[in-house]
Design a protein around this motif. Structure first.
Motif, PDB file in Angstrom:
ATOM      1  N   ARG A 286     -19.746  44.343 -43.593  1.00 46.71           N
ATOM      2  CA  ARG A 286     -20.110  44.134 -44.990  1.00 46.71           C
ATOM      3  C   ARG A 286     -21.121  42.998 -45.126  1.00 46.71           C
ATOM      4  N   ARG A 287     -20.839  41.915 -44.443  1.00 49.17           N
ATOM      5  CA  ARG A 287     -21.726  40.745 -44.520  1.00 49.17           C
ATOM      6  C   ARG A 287     -23.117  41.082 -43.994  1.00 49.17           C
TER       7      ARG A 287
ATOM      8  N   ARG B  84     -24.812  43.966 -46.333  1.00 48.39           N
ATOM      9  CA  ARG B  84     -25.146  43.471 -47.683  1.00 48.39           C
ATOM     10  C   ARG B  84     -26.224  42.400 -47.651  1.00 48.39           C
ATOM     11  N   ALA B  85     -26.249  41.594 -46.579  1.00 44.90           N
ATOM     12  CA  ALA B  85     -27.254  40.534 -46.472  1.00 44.90           C
ATOM     13  C   ALA B  85     -28.619  41.112 -46.141  1.00 44.90           C
TER      14      ALA B  85
END
Length: 132
Positions: free
Chosen positions: A126-127, A130-131
């Protein structure tokens, strides 16, 4: 009003995690199918290596487009394999601790390892996705 959902909202996280689990199952099946297909032409070690790499690539594509609904980006694609490196190392540590420190049976130790590394895999995926 068509507001973008808050990525930190519990409902958003729950929906993403549900899609993450679904993608994991689909990706496992696809990776296994690639492995079986490649066995027709190459040794099992080579088939495994290519299937594993294909699994990481498809995990990134499905995670970005379906799980987290973000565009594909070169930066996140290049960083995404780190998720699997971390998952492997953490999994090995958890597995050894479960077996050697707590005396867990080998079959149960792997289940514990999966239960612990799965949320870590989700958070890291996710990190990175999304980044961008």
């Amino acid at each position: 009003m068509n507001a973008t959902p808050d990525p930190a909202h519990p409902r958003t996280l729950a929906a993403e995690f549900a899609r993450f689990l679904l993608v994991g199952g689909v990706n496992t099946l696809v990776t296994y199918a690639v492995y079986l297909l490649l066995l027709r032409w190459v040794r099992y070690e080579i088939a495994y290596a290519f299937a594993y790499a294909a699994g990481i690539a498809s995990a990134y594509l499905l995670s970005a487009l379906f799980v987290f609904r973000k565009p594909l980006r070169a930066r996140s694609a290049l960083r995404f394999p780190l998720v699997y490196a971390v998952q492997f190392v953490l999994g090995l540590i958890v597995l050894r601790v479960a077996v050697e420190t707590f005396g867990a049976p080998h079959w149960l130790a792997l289940a514990l390892t999966i239960a612990i590394t799965l949320p870590v895999n989700f958070v890291l995926s996710r990190r990175i996705v999304r980044a961008g």
